[in-house]
Design an enzyme around this catalytic site. Structure first.
Site, PDB file in Angstrom:
ATOM      1  N   HIS A  29       0.845  -1.189   0.000  1.00  0.00           N
ATOM      2  CA  HIS A  29       0.000   0.000   0.000  1.00  0.00           C
ATOM      3  C   HIS A  29       0.881   1.241   0.000  1.00  0.00           C
ATOM      4  O   HIS A  29       1.537   1.548   0.998  1.00  0.00           O
ATOM      5  CB  HIS A  29      -0.905   0.013   1.235  1.00  0.00           C
TER       6      HIS A  29
ATOM      7  N   TYR B  38       3.300   0.320   5.067  1.00  0.00           N
ATOM      8  CA  TYR B  38       3.789  -0.847   5.806  1.00  0.00           C
ATOM      9  C   TYR B  38       2.965  -2.130   5.628  1.00  0.00           C
ATOM     10  O   TYR B  38       2.768  -2.869   6.576  1.00  0.00           O
ATOM     11  CB  TYR B  38       3.911  -0.521   7.303  1.00  0.00           C
ATOM     12  N   HIS B  39       2.518  -2.406   4.415  1.00  0.00           N
ATOM     13  CA  HIS B  39       1.714  -3.603   4.188  1.00  0.00           C
ATOM     14  C   HIS B  39       2.245  -4.464   3.048  1.00  0.00           C
ATOM     15  O   HIS B  39       1.485  -4.849   2.152  1.00  0.00           O
ATOM     16  CB  HIS B  39       0.253  -3.214   3.909  1.00  0.00           C
ATOM     17  N   PRO B  40       3.532  -4.815   3.021  1.00  0.00           N
ATOM     18  CA  PRO B  40       4.040  -5.661   1.936  1.00  0.00           C
ATOM     19  C   PRO B  40       3.566  -7.098   2.069  1.00  0.00           C
ATOM     20  O   PRO B  40       3.561  -7.670   3.160  1.00  0.00           O
ATOM     21  CB  PRO B  40       5.563  -5.558   2.103  1.00  0.00           C
TER      22      PRO B  40
END
Length: 537
Positions: free
Chosen positions: A299, A472-474
């Site tokens: 994101h 911070y959503h890998p």
């Protein structure tokens, strides 16, 4: 040392998995974690993230960087990831969000049997001890404490009012029957038993209470360097602790829970991955799996930032300093005050087009002026609103820079490489500005920090490329599936390698429409069921 299961990574997935597997007293479990025990004050105090998130110095944080991103004007992106028991749940904003039900149905339709919404909802409910009690959508007896915010700022409630003023409906439960709307987030925070106001990381919820089990050994400061393979079967893990190298054997399975960056890196260091890439880095190919490290999704986040005269936010000034001292005492006494704040107190799930079936944009409203992941500070007081595209089309990759296991992985998210992401981000920025200009919030604003009213699309898009970065959503780099590009099957077993699984956000085929911490814990709950069921035959 020899155990039935060796788990690499004690983050959001690893903490859950170690706790659940070791519930069976006949099973022995070893958990390896590269960081510390996840119990220090900067983790327990939610506001501690302003010290751990920036990675300067690297406190409980891998603090990775991306390769230069053409879509972001050639800048390197910053990728903070948790390095402690609890993983990124030890330094995140604690927001408890599951995503949209259709996200999981999409996984099932893509060939991931057993991962549809009706399959995973009971697991979400099993995870949580929600302060609201038990109903069709929430659980009340799980380890993970899910709370209302202790002391949300008035400006955060003003954000919800401002959204209503531009015809965005209120939503008191983003995990209820309908995700769309604006409201305050629920958080993974203790709300009982004398820990009120403390962060409830995955480790604090699942692992810390059971670390004295006779069949569970947790080794911290242990950096995994390689999965030991005997032919095409995983037999154990080598790791470094201090300057010494150690080995631990797995009788049943090795399970990687390192996350979207570390899990594919460890697979590749062990000879499992794209053959040409491994050979070019001097790694012997044991099992060619071209999908390892591919399919990276994240994101991308654009931030609207403004200054305010309101001192009831986090900022740099004498009034704020005095209030912070007072709030530290309040947090120590009863878990209230700004120290208990997740920072991102309010938010919204929005549709860029009313005809869409589900929201495609998410907002995070922060009662502080966040700039460059809190690595750049401004004197005075401010607030910020983040917007991200929930299901980006851009796909990146994770690889190796060298065969040295102590080197960081090569991370290339390829942000905005698909022009559809740029178009949607621009729409999201426009909607964000509309909310920020609504009467309920306009009264708070003294001045914008980087932008101004009246910017045309070209100016605003240039500004987005100059300042946007991850929220911070890998996910997705060891995706599950049945096709040739998948790394694991729907039981999370690595294709073509016996005794090896991946259990973390890297197995997600596609990014879910929301924050990824709660889904990662759900994945681990489901994996524990599958692993124990297989062991029992």
């Amino acid at each position: 040392m020899e155990f039935d299961y060796v788990i690499v990574g004690g983050g959001s997935a690893g903490s859950v998995l170690a706790a659940r597997l070791s519930e069976d007293p006949s099973v022995t479990v070893c958990l390896l974690e590269a960081g510390g025990d996840g119990k220090n004050i900067l983790i327990r105090a939610p506001l501690g993230l302003i010290a751990t998130l920036p990675g300067r110095p690297k406190i409980n944080n891998w603090a990775f960087e991306t390769v230069p991103q053409p879509g972001l004007g050639g800048r390197r992106g910053y990728q903070p990831r948790g390095r402690a028991l609890g993983g990124s749940s030890a330094l995140n904003a604690m927001l408890y969000v599951r995503g949209h039900p259709s996200d999981y149905d999409d996984w099932a339709k893509a060939g991931c049997d057993g991962w549809g919404w009706t399959d995973v909802l009971p697991l979400f409910r099993r995870c949580e001890r929600n302060v609201r009690g038990s109903d069709d959508f929430h659980g009340a007896s799980g380890p993970l404490e899910v709370a209302e915010q202790r002391s949300p700022r008035p400006i955060s409630r003003a954000f919800v009012d401002a959204a209503a003023e531009v015809q965005i409906r209120r939503n008191d439960d983003f995990n209820g029957p309908d995700q769309e709307g604006a409201g305050l987030y629920q958080v993974t925070q203790f709300w009982r038993d004398g820990k009120q106001g403390e962060r409830c990381s995955a480790a604090a919820a699942y692992l810390h209470p059971v670390m004295n089990r006779h069949n569970l050994k947790v080794i911290t400061r242990a950096h995994a360097t390689r999965v030991v393979l005997e032919g095409l079967r995983a037999r154990g893990v080598t790791y470094r602790k201090g300057r010494a190298e150690h080995h631990v054997t797995a009788r049943a399975e090795v399970i990687l829970c390192g996350g979207a960056f570390n899990s594919p890196q460890l697979l590749m260091l062990s000879g499992i991955g794209p053959a040409d890439h491994l050979r070019a880095r001097g790694v012997e190919v044991v099992r060619e799996l071209p999908g390892v490290g591919q399919n990276l999704q994240d994101h991308l986040d654009y931030i609207y930032a403004a200054k305010t005269r309101d001192t009831d936010v986090l900022g740099l000034g004498p009034v704020g300093a005095c209030k912070l001292i007072r709030d530290i005492m309040s947090w120590r006494r009863d878990g209230t005050g700004i120290v208990a704040s997740p920072g991102a107190e309010a938010g919204a799930f929005l549709k860029s087009d009313p005809d869409l079936e589900r929201p495609d944009l998410q907002l995070h409203f922060v009662a502080a002026l966040v700039d460059d992941h809190s690595r750049k500070w401004h004197l005075g007081y401010g607030y910020s609103c983040h917007v991200c595209v929930l299901r980006p089309w851009s796909r990146g990759q994770v690889g190796l820079d060298s065969p040295d296991p102590m080197r960081a992985p090569r991370i290339d998210p390829k942000y905005l490489s698909d022009p559809r992401d740029a178009d949607l981000m621009l729409k999201g920025a426009r909607i964000t500005r509309e909310i920020m200009n609504a009467p309920a919030l306009r009264s708070y604003r003294r001045k914008e920090v980087y932008t101004r009213d009246g910017m045309d699309d070209a100016e605003l898009m240039s500004h987005i490329r100059a300042r946007a970065d991850t929220i911070y959503h890998p996910v997705g780099t060891c995706r599950m599936g049945r096709d040739a590009g998948a790394v694991t099957d729907p039981q999370l077993r690595v294709h073509g390698v016996q005794g090896l699984r991946v259990v973390d956000a890297s197995v997600m085929p596609t990014l879910i429409g929301g924050n990824t911490n709660a889904p990662t814990m759900m994945i681990a709950e489901k994996a524990a069921d599958m692993i124990l069921a297989q062991a029992r035959g």
